[in-house]
Structure formats: C-alpha cells, structure tokens
Design a protein around this motif. Sequence first.
Motif, PDB file in Angstrom:
ATOM      1  N   GLU A  50       0.844  -1.208   0.000  1.00  0.00           N
ATOM      2  CA  GLU A  50       0.000   0.000   0.000  1.00  0.00           C
ATOM      3  C   GLU A  50       0.874   1.251   0.000  1.00  0.00           C
ATOM      4  N   VAL A  51       1.919   1.205   0.837  1.00  0.00           N
ATOM      5  CA  VAL A  51       2.834   2.357   0.910  1.00  0.00           C
ATOM      6  C   VAL A  51       3.463   2.590  -0.456  1.00  0.00           C
ATOM      7  N   ALA A  52       3.908   1.473  -1.052  1.00  0.00           N
ATOM      8  CA  ALA A  52       4.559   1.575  -2.360  1.00  0.00           C
ATOM      9  C   ALA A  52       3.588   2.151  -3.384  1.00  0.00           C
ATOM     10  N   SER A  53       2.334   1.678  -3.358  1.00  0.00           N
ATOM     11  CA  SER A  53       1.342   2.146  -4.334  1.00  0.00           C
ATOM     12  C   SER A  53       1.076   3.631  -4.171  1.00  0.00           C
ATOM     13  N   TYR A  54       0.847   4.041  -2.917  1.00  0.00           N
ATOM     14  CA  TYR A  54       0.453   5.426  -2.707  1.00  0.00           C
ATOM     15  C   TYR A  54       1.609   6.409  -2.809  1.00  0.00           C
ATOM     16  N   SER A  55       2.832   5.888  -2.747  1.00  0.00           N
ATOM     17  CA  SER A  55       3.965   6.799  -2.901  1.00  0.00           C
ATOM     18  C   SER A  55       4.478   6.809  -4.330  1.00  0.00           C
ATOM     19  N   ALA A  56       3.772   6.118  -5.234  1.00  0.00           N
ATOM     20  CA  ALA A  56       4.177   6.109  -6.643  1.00  0.00           C
ATOM     21  C   ALA A  56       4.134   7.539  -7.170  1.00  0.00           C
ATOM     22  N   GLY A  57       5.123   7.903  -7.948  1.00  0.00           N
ATOM     23  CA  GLY A  57       5.170   9.255  -8.491  1.00  0.00           C
ATOM     24  C   GLY A  57       5.680  10.265  -7.478  1.00  0.00           C
ATOM     25  N   SER A  58       6.313   9.790  -6.414  1.00  0.00           N
ATOM     26  CA  SER A  58       6.806  10.695  -5.371  1.00  0.00           C
ATOM     27  C   SER A  58       8.156  11.294  -5.791  1.00  0.00           C
ATOM     28  N   LEU A  59       8.809  11.931  -4.816  1.00  0.00           N
ATOM     29  CA  LEU A  59      10.100  12.565  -5.055  1.00  0.00           C
ATOM     30  C   LEU A  59      11.128  11.532  -5.543  1.00  0.00           C
ATOM     31  N   LYS A  60      11.049  10.332  -4.979  1.00  0.00           N
ATOM     32  CA  LYS A  60      12.009   9.293  -5.338  1.00  0.00           C
ATOM     33  C   LYS A  60      11.900   8.931  -6.820  1.00  0.00           C
ATOM     34  N   LEU A 201       0.855  -0.191 -12.515  1.00  0.00           N
ATOM     35  CA  LEU A 201       1.561  -1.474 -12.599  1.00  0.00           C
ATOM     36  C   LEU A 201       1.650  -2.154 -11.227  1.00  0.00           C
ATOM     37  N   LEU A 202       1.851  -1.352 -10.167  1.00  0.00           N
ATOM     38  CA  LEU A 202       1.906  -1.930  -8.813  1.00  0.00           C
ATOM     39  C   LEU A 202       0.558  -2.545  -8.439  1.00  0.00           C
ATOM     40  N   ARG A 203      -0.526  -1.853  -8.766  1.00  0.00           N
ATOM     41  CA  ARG A 203      -1.868  -2.370  -8.458  1.00  0.00           C
ATOM     42  C   ARG A 203      -2.118  -3.665  -9.244  1.00  0.00           C
ATOM     43  N   LEU A 204      -1.593  -3.703 -10.482  1.00  0.00           N
ATOM     44  CA  LEU A 204      -1.782  -4.906 -11.302  1.00  0.00           C
ATOM     45  C   LEU A 204      -1.034  -6.093 -10.685  1.00  0.00           C
ATOM     46  N   VAL A 205       0.199  -5.857 -10.271  1.00  0.00           N
ATOM     47  CA  VAL A 205       1.026  -6.950  -9.747  1.00  0.00           C
ATOM     48  C   VAL A 205       0.551  -7.377  -8.352  1.00  0.00           C
ATOM     49  N   PHE A 206       0.277  -6.428  -7.472  1.00  0.00           N
ATOM     50  CA  PHE A 206      -0.057  -6.777  -6.089  1.00  0.00           C
ATOM     51  C   PHE A 206      -1.511  -7.199  -5.907  1.00  0.00           C
ATOM     52  N   TYR A 207      -2.412  -6.565  -6.637  1.00  0.00           N
ATOM     53  CA  TYR A 207      -3.844  -6.839  -6.400  1.00  0.00           C
ATOM     54  C   TYR A 207      -4.574  -7.370  -7.635  1.00  0.00           C
ATOM     55  N   GLY A 208      -3.868  -7.536  -8.742  1.00  0.00           N
ATOM     56  CA  GLY A 208      -4.495  -8.036  -9.969  1.00  0.00           C
ATOM     57  C   GLY A 208      -5.517  -7.059 -10.542  1.00  0.00           C
ATOM     58  N   GLU A 209      -5.388  -5.783 -10.193  1.00  0.00           N
ATOM     59  CA  GLU A 209      -6.354  -4.772 -10.650  1.00  0.00           C
ATOM     60  C   GLU A 209      -6.075  -4.384 -12.100  1.00  0.00           C
ATOM     61  N   VAL A 210      -7.081  -4.557 -12.953  1.00  0.00           N
ATOM     62  CA  VAL A 210      -6.924  -4.135 -14.353  1.00  0.00           C
ATOM     63  C   VAL A 210      -7.916  -3.009 -14.613  1.00  0.00           C
ATOM     64  N   THR A 211      -7.391  -1.852 -14.989  1.00  0.00           N
ATOM     65  CA  THR A 211      -8.282  -0.721 -15.298  1.00  0.00           C
ATOM     66  C   THR A 211      -8.227  -0.464 -16.804  1.00  0.00           C
TER      67      THR A 211
END
Lengths: 243, 173
Positions: A50-60, A201-211
């Motif tokens: 969840e942390v990884a997903s929500y921090s996507a597009g962050s400063l890093k 991509l993280l949502r796809l890999v971790f939760y199988g979410e396809v949008t």
Amino acid sequence: MKLLNSRVSEIVRFELEKIWSAPYLGIILMLLIMGGPSNSAPIYVGPASEVASYSAGSLKAMFLLFVTVLTFANSFGRDIEQGLLMGELTLPVKKGVIFAVKLLANFSIILLIELFTAFLSIWIVTASISPVLAASIALIDMATLLLFIALTILVSIVLKSRFGAIIVAITIYFFENILLFNISLMMSTVNHLNIDPTYILLRLVFYGEVTVYTWGIIFIHLFFPIALLSFAYFFFKEVLQLD
Amino acid sequence: MINPSKLHYIGIVVLMIGLGFSILTIMRGLPTHIISSSQFSLPGNFTIPLFTPSMWPPRNVRISVHLSGGDIDLLFFDKPGFESFSESGDMVPVKEFKGLRRGVVNFEIPVRGEYFIVARNSGASTIDGEIVLTFWGFEKDLTTVSVAAFILGAVFLVAGWLMGKQHSSKFSL
C-alpha cells in the motif's frame, strides 16, 4: 569463448569505472534514501504494498528518473561526444555485444540501488523485511523507466548528443505526467484518480487490478520501449558511424 | 594487498549513505505525530485495547491522560505480547503505567514495530476520558545507522588515505 568473456568483463569494468564514480554513486544513494516513501510515512498500519502504491510518483520517482537518464546519456551520448566509444569499438567484440553490455551493466547497477532503497523503505515503514515485495517494487520501477532509458539511448546515438537525449527524455516524462493528470481531472474533479504508470503497474502486480489504463500503460512503458531499444540496437550496430 | 583507492571509494559512498540517513532521520524526526484515543468509557473491572495496531518508530511518546471517575492502568504490548494476551490473557507488557488519572507520562519506544495499548480499570466505577499520544524526537535506529555510516565512512577514507600515502612513499624511495 574464454577470450570473449574476458573482453566483455573488460568492457563492463571500463563502463562501471567510467560512469559510477564514488561521488556519483554516493549522491544517488543519498537522494534515493532521503526521497523514498519512508520519508512521508511516520506511522503506518497496513501492508507495505500500500505504501509503495500510494507513494508512486513521489520525489524518489523523479530522482530515479534523473539518475537513470543521466547514467544512460553519459554511457552512450558522452562516449560518442568524447570519442570513447571509438576506443571501445576497436576491441575485437561485436558492436551488438558492446551495446548490450553497456545497457545491461548500467541497468543492473540502477536496479541494485533501487532494490536497496526499496528494502530500506519497507523496513522503515513496516519494521519487517520482505525480499519478494522489495524485488517487485524495484522491478516495476525499472520497468516504468524503460521508456525513458530507450529514449535516452536512441536520441544519444542518433543525435550523438547527451544533452539532447536528457532534454527529450525529461520533456516526455513531464509531458506524460501533465497528460495523465489532465485525464484524471477530466474523469473526476473531486476524487483525483491516480493513473501514474508505476501505481497502475503496482496495483496490477499486487492486487491483480486491471483498469482501462492498464494495457495502455503496459504498451507505452514496456512494449514500445522494447521496440525503441531494438531500433537503437540495429542503429548502433548497422548505421552508427563515428568520425 | 587492499587497494587504497577502493577503500577511498567505499569511504565516500558510505559517507554519502550516512548523509542520506541523517537527512531522512531529521525529516522523520522533526514533525510530531499525535494519536488520540477519542472519548472512551471503561466500566469497572474491565480491560480494553485502546488503540488500533500501529507501526511505531522508536521515538519518545508523551502520554497525556484526561480521565474522570477514577484511575486506570495503561499497558503497552508489542505484537507477540498482545497476541499472548488476546489468546490466553497473559499480561507481559513492554511497559506498564499504574494509577493514571490526569497528567503526562513519558515512554520511550524500544524498537521499531507494532504496539498495542490496553487500558485496565481495577476499580468498581466507570471511568470516562481520553488519552492522547504525541510521538516526538529522532528515531533511535535511524540515528544509530547515520552515526555508524559516518564513522565507518570516515574510517575507510582515512585508511585509504594513509595506505595511499604509505604506498606512494614506498615508491618514492
């Protein structure tokens, strides 16, 4: 075969010594350590994915993009500008092998750095170490960057200019971000939809979410860069002429 | 024979890692984080978990207690301790504060991990109130890593410099 291996390892060593100087590697590690998702999650409950997903597009993500673009622009563009590639091409190794070695050596180092920072972020946020999760996050981050790697290499060898390559890659990164942000605004002005490629991509890999965006992102960030890299490879091998 | 330039290289990289950790420690350590239990009512001779499980970094916690109707005991459990308490009722807390009614107590979280707070009312009457936790200070483990990386980096750098000097004086002779 043994001779080829020694030549290849010589190119790898030369590539690493040339690009990865101590201050360069140190500054990159410093930026990624302080820019990771862990800097904004003082107390958190829940899985690290969840942390990884929500921090996507962050400063890093931005630091990682600059580092990657700069590394590949130096590896290809600077070598052409300063005539170092000419020296490498005099080695009794096929041109294609030199291209592959330069690409893979730098890619592996950035992947290792990303893996280290992913481990660190997961440990800080969840107080546990999850190698599979860290590897997934690192691989997804690198897969998302594949587009900019391909663009940097292609522009470096076609235009023979590292600055051109850096400007093109960064412009496309910001252009994509502005475009995605506008799409999310068009979808809803109240709840902004996160359609950052890494997040998708993280949502796809971790939760199988396809949008509706998933296949588009996969096409733009995985298949298209592979096509660009193939073109760059053949251009490097067959067309590139050095003075 | 160890190559002095390699030691120098490692020294610079480790020093920069230390700098990265230091900045991260400051970024995470400067803001305070506040969790409130919200208003609760604890019947007599009753024990309840107060806060949902949280990942707590090793910082200082200021526990501010505002109760009416009597005293309570606050018990801080780590994850294994809380699991054991939930399953068998065994109370092996990391820290225990007895007879709290009003005021402030301080607690230092020992290691990074999940912690749980349980409130125990040993009296007969119902107690109402609120407990506020304020997390402050630098995280101890990150501070230790920063300092260790600085020291290690400096040792590598100095060792590399000394060995390099020795090496060059050997050649000049």
